[in-house]
Design an enzyme around this catalytic site. Structure first.
Site, PDB file in Angstrom:
ATOM      1  N   HIS A   1       1.280 -10.083  -5.068  1.00  0.00           N
ATOM      2  CA  HIS A   1       1.412  -8.896  -6.149  1.00  0.00           C
ATOM      3  C   HIS A   1       2.617  -9.269  -7.068  1.00  0.00           C
ATOM      4  CE1 HIS A   1       1.145  -5.749  -2.656  1.00  0.00           C
ATOM      5  NE2 HIS A   1       1.778  -6.808  -2.100  1.00  0.00           N
TER       6      HIS A   1
ATOM      7  N   GLU B   1       2.893  -7.640  -9.149  1.00  0.00           N
ATOM      8  CA  GLU B   1       3.763  -6.099 -10.081  1.00  0.00           C
ATOM      9  C   GLU B   1       4.941  -6.774  -9.602  1.00  0.00           C
ATOM     10  OE1 GLU B   1       1.976  -6.015  -7.827  1.00  0.00           O
ATOM     11  OE2 GLU B   1       2.375  -4.535  -6.065  1.00  0.00           O
TER      12      GLU B   1
ATOM     13  N   CYS C   1      -3.621  -7.012  -3.367  1.00  0.00           N
ATOM     14  CA  CYS C   1      -3.087  -7.148  -1.869  1.00  0.00           C
ATOM     15  C   CYS C   1      -3.856  -5.750  -1.124  1.00  0.00           C
ATOM     16  CB  CYS C   1      -2.402  -5.710  -1.086  1.00  0.00           C
ATOM     17  SG  CYS C   1      -1.365  -6.232   0.221  1.00  0.00           S
TER      18      CYS C   1
END
Lengths: 214, 257
Positions: A191, A193, A82
């Site tokens: 993202h 994650e 990001c």
């Protein structure tokens, strides 16, 4: 034990990034650190980040992390996420213009208000949610189907000068660059994650990546 | 192909436990937020929202631990709302692993709080929850007002103007609940959803009233919502999130399958 360092410079969801990495590592140790020496000694470096470009650059400078981050990007497997991807370019339009790390030539640009899609529907800013990632072959995409969806949340996008560093594109009103990379560096706008199975696969690929493009 | 419309199951949490009787036959502990969140993740939920309805503000720590436990195991975006009054509350939730924090009543009583919060943590982390009720009479132009206290107290604030103000103050997203429809299972207030969605340039999540899968689809195709939130239809295993997505995809709505 080999170590993956997640760079902590006060910008964003480090807990999520480190927990997701811990979820996929087998033998490596995941540390969250702002210590230049630990970053220097780590085998791999993850450079996350969210928030505004100006704040990110300010925090990096104040914590003496500009050189350690660039050094890591020069020599070992390095994953930007990001804002940690955007600031690798030379300049961002955000906050009336901010000079960034300049690892690659290019600008970070605003999506623009009043943007509409092909059906005339207003495209909302931030670009928030699950969008498709069309990738170029690279070891980091192993085990991930072409055009899989990842979770994005951002209002600015990367526009690198050199097409050769484009590792993936995504469509939101127009096509934009959703991943860049060269040599030992790989960086994504989305993202991983927070991108469920495919995101975890990408992080797993990073833990196993030798830092080569093929 | 482009950005998918999101489906977001919402869980009410009181004192660290999921309430409103989540019913899954094959789940060990339906009150455990981690188990329920894991289940929704497996079904393909695009995000999960937790609404903390803990009565006493002394027990705020509990929800922080819930968020930590869920965020350690479920790797999709998490939003937490309920009782968020200070920037410190926002920070605690984000540090615990929440991706977004919902601000509702506190925004009404202190709009500057939204500005302060978005300035400190970024717009992408702040969802402003709007509870609106229709106040216009038959034959009049539609008008909705912001209500607090579960729809009991009018504030005099016009819903459209309020939504624009919150977007201007930096909100990253609006969670729009129709207090007329909430709990009725008769579908979203589609006129409200369409009006707000067309007015603001930030994403809008439609909420309140979902009773079947067509309601979810209508929220997107007729209401213009970017995401749809529902609680009971998923909790009682009437429909799975996956079924909802298949249904919406069948109507030409782009979803993550």
């Amino acid at each position: 034990m080999s170590q993956i360092a997640v760079v902590d410079y006060g910008m964003g969801n480090l807990r999520s990034v480190s927990k997701a990495l811990e979820h996929v590592v087998t033998t490596q140790d995941v540390i969250v650190t702002s210590d230049p020496e630990k970053i220097h000694n780590a085998d791999k470096v993850v450079f996350p980040g969210q928030g505004a470009a100006r704040d990110c650059m300010k925090e990096l400078a104040e914590r003496g992390l500009v050189e350690p981050v660039l050094q890591a990007a020069a020599e070992k497997p390095f994953l930007g996420i990001c804002m940690g991807a955007q600031v690798l370019l030379s300049h961002s339009e955000e906050n009336q213009g901010v000079d960034c790390l300049g690892l690659y030539d290019g600008e970070v640009r605003f999506f623009g208000e009043g943007h509409r899609d092909a059906q005339g529907q207003l495209l909302k800013i931030p670009h928030m949610g699950w969008n498709q990632v069309h990738y170029k072959t690279h070891p980091m995409w192993q085990g991930i189907e072409q055009d899989s969806r990842f979770y994005f949340v951002h209002s600015y996008y990367m526009a690198p000068a050199d097409d050769a560093i484009v590792m993936a594109t995504t469509d939101y009103g127009h096509e934009f660059v959703s991943a860049i990379g060269r040599g030992n560096v790989f960086a994504v706008q989305f993202h991983p994650e927070k991108s469920a199975r495919d995101g975890l696969q990408l992080l797993k690929n990073f833990t196993q990546w030798d830092g080569k493009e093929d | 192909m482009s950005l998918a419309k999101r489906i977001i199951p919402c869980l009410d949490v009181r004192d660290g436990r999921v309430v409103k009787g989540v019913q899954f036959v094959d789940i060990r502990d339906a009150g455990d937020p981690v188990e329920v969140a894991r289940r929704y993740d497996a079904e393909g939920a695009d995000e999960i929202t937790f609404l903390d309805i803990t009565a006493s503000s002394d027990d705020r720590d509990t929800i922080v631990h819930v968020v930590e436990h869920v965020a350690d195991e479920v790797f999709i975006p998490l939003t937490v709302g309920g009782g968020i009054r200070k920037v410190e509350d926002v920070r605690r939730m984000l540090n615990a692993g929440a991706d977004k924090v919902g601000i509702n009543t506190a925004a009404v009583f202190n709009p500057e709080f939204v500005k302060e919060a978005t300035d400190r943590v970024g717009s992408q982390c702040i969802v402003v929850a709007i509870d609106a009720k229709k106040v216009s009479g038959e034959g009049e132009n539609n008008r909705w007002e912001i209500f607090t206290h579960g729809g009991r107290k009018p504030t005099g604030l016009d819903a459209v103007e309020w939504a624009l103000k919150m977007a201007d103050y930096g909100a990253g997203e609006i969670l729009l609940t129709s207090m007329d429809k909430d709990g009725t299972k008769s579908g979203f207030d589609l006129e409200l959803t369409r009006t707000i969605s067309d007015a603001v340039s930030i994403p809008v999540i439609a909420s309140g009233g979902v009773g079947n899968l067509q309601h979810l689809a209508d929220g997107v195709s007729k209401g213009g919502a970017d995401a749809v939130l529902a609680a009971s239809i998923f909790h009682f295993a009437e429909y799975s999130v996956q079924q909802a997505k298949q249904y919406m995809a069948g109507q030409g709505i782009e979803v993550r399958l």
